[in-house]
Design a protein around this motif. Structure first.
Motif, PDB file in Angstrom:
ATOM      1  N   LEU A   1       0.754  -1.156  -0.004  1.00 44.92           N
ATOM      2  CA  LEU A   1      -0.090  -0.103  -0.013  1.00 44.92           C
ATOM      3  C   LEU A   1       0.888   1.314   0.097  1.00 44.92           C
ATOM      4  N   ALA A   2       0.454   2.145  -0.891  1.00 42.88           N
ATOM      5  CA  ALA A   2       1.482   3.641  -0.798  1.00 42.88           C
ATOM      6  C   ALA A   2       0.725   4.137   0.225  1.00 42.88           C
ATOM      7  N   ARG A   3       1.674   5.002   0.675  1.00 44.60           N
ATOM      8  CA  ARG A   3       1.614   5.914   2.316  1.00 44.60           C
ATOM      9  C   ARG A   3       0.459   6.748   1.931  1.00 44.60           C
ATOM     10  N   TRP A   4       0.239   7.403   0.787  1.00 44.11           N
ATOM     11  CA  TRP A   4      -1.197   8.313   0.457  1.00 44.11           C
ATOM     12  C   TRP A   4      -2.370   7.617   0.675  1.00 44.11           C
ATOM     13  N   GLN A   5      -2.149   6.228   0.322  1.00 46.45           N
ATOM     14  CA  GLN A   5      -3.558   5.416   0.339  1.00 46.45           C
ATOM     15  C   GLN A   5      -3.859   5.091   1.879  1.00 46.45           C
ATOM     16  N   ILE A   6      -2.887   4.847   2.563  1.00 45.25           N
ATOM     17  CA  ILE A   6      -3.081   4.820   3.949  1.00 45.25           C
ATOM     18  C   ILE A   6      -3.531   5.761   4.493  1.00 45.25           C
ATOM     19  N   VAL A   7      -2.963   7.156   4.325  1.00 44.05           N
ATOM     20  CA  VAL A   7      -3.595   8.260   5.131  1.00 44.05           C
ATOM     21  C   VAL A   7      -5.036   8.599   4.650  1.00 44.05           C
ATOM     22  N   THR A   8      -5.091   8.449   3.297  1.00 44.85           N
ATOM     23  CA  THR A   8      -6.507   8.672   2.656  1.00 44.85           C
ATOM     24  C   THR A   8      -7.365   7.763   3.387  1.00 44.85           C
ATOM     25  N   ALA A   9      -7.339   6.747   3.182  1.00 44.57           N
ATOM     26  CA  ALA A   9      -8.258   5.714   3.884  1.00 44.57           C
ATOM     27  C   ALA A   9      -8.632   5.999   5.263  1.00 44.57           C
ATOM     28  N   LYS A  10      -7.897   5.985   5.803  1.00 49.91           N
ATOM     29  CA  LYS A  10      -7.974   6.451   7.510  1.00 49.91           C
ATOM     30  C   LYS A  10      -8.560   7.801   7.441  1.00 49.91           C
ATOM     31  N   ALA A  11      -8.102   8.815   6.776  1.00 51.52           N
ATOM     32  CA  ALA A  11      -8.982  10.136   6.847  1.00 51.52           C
ATOM     33  C   ALA A  11     -10.413   9.958   6.338  1.00 51.52           C
ATOM     34  N   LEU A  12     -10.563   9.327   5.331  1.00 55.48           N
ATOM     35  CA  LEU A  12     -12.021   9.004   4.955  1.00 55.48           C
ATOM     36  C   LEU A  12     -12.733   8.353   5.959  1.00 55.48           C
ATOM     37  N   ALA A  13     -12.243   7.447   6.498  1.00 53.22           N
ATOM     38  CA  ALA A  13     -12.923   6.393   7.389  1.00 53.22           C
ATOM     39  C   ALA A  13     -13.467   7.238   8.633  1.00 53.22           C
ATOM     40  N   LEU A  14     -12.602   8.213   9.044  1.00 48.68           N
ATOM     41  CA  LEU A  14     -12.919   8.788  10.256  1.00 48.68           C
ATOM     42  C   LEU A  14     -13.721   9.915  10.059  1.00 48.68           C
ATOM     43  N   SER A  15     -13.654  10.590   8.700  1.00 51.73           N
ATOM     44  CA  SER A  15     -14.724  11.613   8.255  1.00 51.73           C
ATOM     45  C   SER A  15     -16.123  10.793   8.076  1.00 51.73           C
ATOM     46  N   LEU A  16     -16.047   9.831   7.518  1.00 52.39           N
ATOM     47  CA  LEU A  16     -17.608   9.013   7.337  1.00 52.39           C
ATOM     48  C   LEU A  16     -17.900   8.689   8.746  1.00 52.39           C
ATOM     49  N   SER A  17     -17.134   8.221   9.631  1.00 53.51           N
ATOM     50  CA  SER A  17     -17.364   7.854  10.897  1.00 53.51           C
ATOM     51  C   SER A  17     -18.255   9.177  11.704  1.00 53.51           C
ATOM     52  N   ILE A  18     -17.496  10.142  11.603  1.00 52.17           N
ATOM     53  CA  ILE A  18     -17.964  11.292  12.228  1.00 52.17           C
ATOM     54  C   ILE A  18     -19.432  11.723  11.682  1.00 52.17           C
ATOM     55  N   LEU A  19     -19.352  11.546  10.296  1.00 50.48           N
ATOM     56  CA  LEU A  19     -20.511  12.270   9.553  1.00 50.48           C
ATOM     57  C   LEU A  19     -21.818  10.967  10.345  1.00 50.48           C
ATOM     58  N   THR A  20     -21.403   9.762  10.224  1.00 49.63           N
ATOM     59  CA  THR A  20     -22.564   8.829  10.640  1.00 49.63           C
ATOM     60  C   THR A  20     -22.622   9.317  12.236  1.00 49.63           C
ATOM     61  N   ILE A  21     -21.849   9.548  13.013  1.00 50.01           N
ATOM     62  CA  ILE A  21     -22.124  10.053  14.419  1.00 50.01           C
ATOM     63  C   ILE A  21     -23.249  11.147  14.478  1.00 50.01           C
ATOM     64  N   LEU A  22     -22.916  12.233  13.496  1.00 46.99           N
ATOM     65  CA  LEU A  22     -23.601  13.348  13.608  1.00 46.99           C
ATOM     66  C   LEU A  22     -24.982  13.319  13.068  1.00 46.99           C
ATOM     67  N   LEU A  23     -25.136  12.335  12.089  1.00 49.76           N
ATOM     68  CA  LEU A  23     -26.416  12.119  11.370  1.00 49.76           C
ATOM     69  C   LEU A  23     -27.274  11.344  12.466  1.00 49.76           C
ATOM     70  N   ILE A  24     -26.485  10.402  13.285  1.00 49.41           N
ATOM     71  CA  ILE A  24     -27.743   9.821  14.383  1.00 49.41           C
ATOM     72  C   ILE A  24     -27.970  10.750  15.184  1.00 49.41           C
ATOM     73  N   VAL A  25     -27.130  11.650  15.539  1.00 46.79           N
ATOM     74  CA  VAL A  25     -27.304  12.721  16.814  1.00 46.79           C
ATOM     75  C   VAL A  25     -28.681  13.604  16.188  1.00 46.79           C
ATOM     76  N   SER A  26     -28.213  13.946  14.940  1.00 48.04           N
ATOM     77  CA  SER A  26     -29.256  14.892  14.258  1.00 48.04           C
ATOM     78  C   SER A  26     -30.456  14.356  14.167  1.00 48.04           C
ATOM     79  N   LEU A  27     -30.639  13.155  13.933  1.00 52.51           N
ATOM     80  CA  LEU A  27     -32.000  12.368  13.597  1.00 52.51           C
ATOM     81  C   LEU A  27     -32.454  12.079  15.412  1.00 52.51           C
ATOM     82  N   GLY A  28     -31.716  11.860  16.079  1.00 52.26           N
ATOM     83  CA  GLY A  28     -32.178  11.910  17.400  1.00 52.26           C
ATOM     84  C   GLY A  28     -32.992  13.182  17.868  1.00 52.26           C
ATOM     85  N   SER A  29     -31.956  14.161  17.641  1.00 48.09           N
ATOM     86  CA  SER A  29     -32.472  15.386  17.947  1.00 48.09           C
ATOM     87  C   SER A  29     -33.712  15.817  17.345  1.00 48.09           C
TER      88      SER A  29
END
Lengths: 301, 273
Positions: free
Chosen positions: B105-133
């Motif tokens: 794996l190239a290093r940029w792929q590692i960082v990008t995958a991790k950054a995307l995963a974190l971004s999607l994880s945060i989006l999921t959390i906020l979506l759930i909280v928004s729906l909850g609200s």
């Protein structure tokens, strides 16, 4: 076509006082098991990490399969299996999940499911969580992960660490099978008996510098004889002060010598001084290795 | 890289769900209790101490802005920091990153995958909280006097995403830049705290005014008006661009990082003479 799998030229990594490697020139050929010997901190892991592009060298070059380790690292690593010395695994995963993940991340290369065979061979229960494993079982996970894609080059850092003697033997068998398959193994260790058992050649690294590279049998076959002679009357000091001979110990009636050359002359002198008995033994790899690490750095070897 | 992204998302699944559940208590409690404290809160609208904390509790949208739009990203940013610094620097320290970078794996792929995963994880959390609200609000709608709709509340809560995203990317950048995770986490936490207090205090202290553009919370409007009408596009863009720039910097620094050595970028290795 070059037969060299690993090649380093003046490879130097410097990251602080008393650490790193300096001007390491290595050459590992296709189909051989190359033993990389050295005590902790000598530079074994550093060399491997440069080969795998964990970090770049300060200067010098490293290539594998003729490709630059830094510029073509991704291509190279498709063909390499690596077992790090300090193994860190995803503790919350079950072993089979870890292997599937590893297989998935590596991509398909025709070895799908081979990990099952390896795990069975090492008697590893892959249904258990890695966090529940003993050190030995974690090491087995690392061994399977390194071998599971049938790589062209295996880089193994202390592969038998933490394993019981039976499993150690199995791992060494696996290494021999890789060699028999025409693939290459870079075998880093400080356990000399296993290096002697599986390696074709060894490189000895000392304080970051490669001090010797030689075929194992040549290294062992070097005429390094250690002999203890018992005399009727102890000869005067300095009588064996000839080239290639070191006096190691002087007892009441005995002298222990290490002889690398001029053996006939030693025996003649001994005969002239009423020798009563003589005990000899050839040095094994361990003693040769220790000789390299002795104070004078094994210059007599 | 897609394979690594899937794997990183799997790794974060449990954490994402637990943080979603945990953070959902914020709207559950604070929106849920509003009918019983509404009158009392209206009387505290002009307190200086609340203003210093960026709070104005006069109306329901003000209450939502002060509690959710400010505190939710503050708490979610802690997740972003923990995860953002842990994903590179943390894994480097515990040795797992070495296993990863020695895969093809190239290093940029590692960082990008991790950054995307974190971004999607945060989006999921906020979506759930928004729906909850939105759900909590629907359940108390008949007890409160407001024109705010459930969808507006959903949008208001979800619009905190750019701030958390920028903190997440900043954390990933710091993890690729700093010598170790401890420093990365400390700096990220300091940025978060200074941004929060700095932007609030800048409204009442002239000394801090010149620095206001540098505080990330400056770009989050916690007023009732913003809850109803939405955040300004320019502010959201500033936060998203900050995140993207931090991500690009993390690509550069991770590419040059001497893994397992624990060095700052300026500690360039030199061969001793």
């Amino acid at each position: 076509m070059s037969n060299q799998v690993i090649e380093t030229r003046a490879l130097t990594v410097y990251y602080g006082k008393h650490r790193g490697i300096f001007d390491v020139d290595l050459s590992v050929e296709k189909g051989e098991v190359f033993g990389f010997l050295g005590p902790n901190g000598a530079g074994k892991t550093t060399t491997q990490r440069v080969l795998l592009d964990v970090f770049p060298p300060t200067s010098g070059k490293a290539s594998i399969f003729g490709m630059d380790c830094q510029k073509q690292g991704v291509e190279l690593r498709k063909r390499i299996g690596y077992l790090p010395g300090e193994l860190a695994l995803y503790a919350n995963m079950r072993a089979h999940e870890f292997f599937k993940m590893y297989e998935y991340l590596r991509g398909e290369n025709g070895s799908k499911g081979y990990w099952k065979e390896l795990a069975a061979r090492l008697d590893l229960d892959t249904s258990r969580k890695i966090s529940q494993f003993s050190r030995g079982n974690k090491q087995k996970v690392g061994v399977v992960a390194a071998f599971m894609n049938r790589p062209d080059l295996l880089i193994l850092d202390e592969p038998t660490g933490g394993l019981d003697p039976l499993v150690q033997r199995t791992v060494l068998e696996m290494v021999r099978e890789v060699k028999a398959d025409g693939r290459t193994v870079f075998f880093s260790s400080h356990i000399l008996s296993e290096v002697q058992a599986v390696c074709d050649r060894v490189g000895i690294i000392r304080e970051g510098q490669l001090v010797a590279t030689q075929k194992v049998e040549e290294m062992i076959a070097q005429r390094i004889n250690r002999m203890t002679m018992i005399f009727e009357e102890l000869p005067v000091e300095g009588i064996f002060n000839i080239r290639g001979v070191s006096e190691l110990e002087r007892g009441e009636k005995s002298i222990t010598l290490e002889v690398t050359e001029n053996l006939p002359e030693v025996l003649t002198i001994a005969a002239q001084n009423k020798i009563m008995d003589i005990e000899t033994h050839n040095l094994g790899l361990e003693e040769i290795f220790l000789a390299y690490y002795s104070k004078d750095g094994g210059e007599h070897v | 890289m897609f394979r690594l992204l899937i794997q990183e998302l799997k790794f974060r699944l449990n954490t994402t769900l637990w943080w979603s559940v945990g953070l959902s208590f914020l709207p559950l409690v604070y929106i849920g209790i509003y009918p019983s404290v509404a009158e009392e809160m209206a009387n505290l609208a002009d307190l200086e101490i609340y203003r210093a904390m960026g709070m104005n509790l006069g109306t329901f949208p003000d209450w939502v802005g002060s509690i959710l739009v400010i505190f939710l990203p503050l708490v979610a940013a802690i997740y972003a920091i923990l995860n953002g610094t842990g994903t590179l620097a943390g894994e480097e320290e515990d040795g797992r990153l070495e296993m990863l970078v020695t895969l093809p794996l190239a290093r940029w792929q590692i960082v990008t995958a991790k950054a995307l995963a974190l971004s999607l994880s945060i989006l999921t959390i906020l979506l759930i909280v928004s729906l909850g609200s939105m759900g909590v609000m629907t359940s108390i709608q008949d007890q409160i006097d407001t024109d705010l709709t459930g969808i507006e509340l959903f949008t208001a809560v979800l619009s905190t995403y750019p701030l958390v995203f920028s903190m997440a990317m900043l954390s990933i950048f710091l993890a690729s830049f700093c010598a170790n995770r401890r420093f990365a986490s400390l700096i990220a936490a300091a940025v978060l705290a200074v941004s929060y207090f700095g932007s609030n205090l800048a409204e009442s202290t002239k000394v801090l005014e010149p620095f206001e553009p540098f505080f990330l919370f400056t770009y989050v409007d916690a007023s009732g008006k913003a809850v109803v009408e939405g955040q300004q596009t320019g502010d959201l863009l500033v936060l998203m661009i900050t995140g993207v720039v931090a991500f690009l910097l993390s690509l550069v620094f991770f590419q040059r990082r001497r893994l397992t050595v624990g060095m700052w970028p300026w500690q360039r290795s030199k061969v001793p003479r």
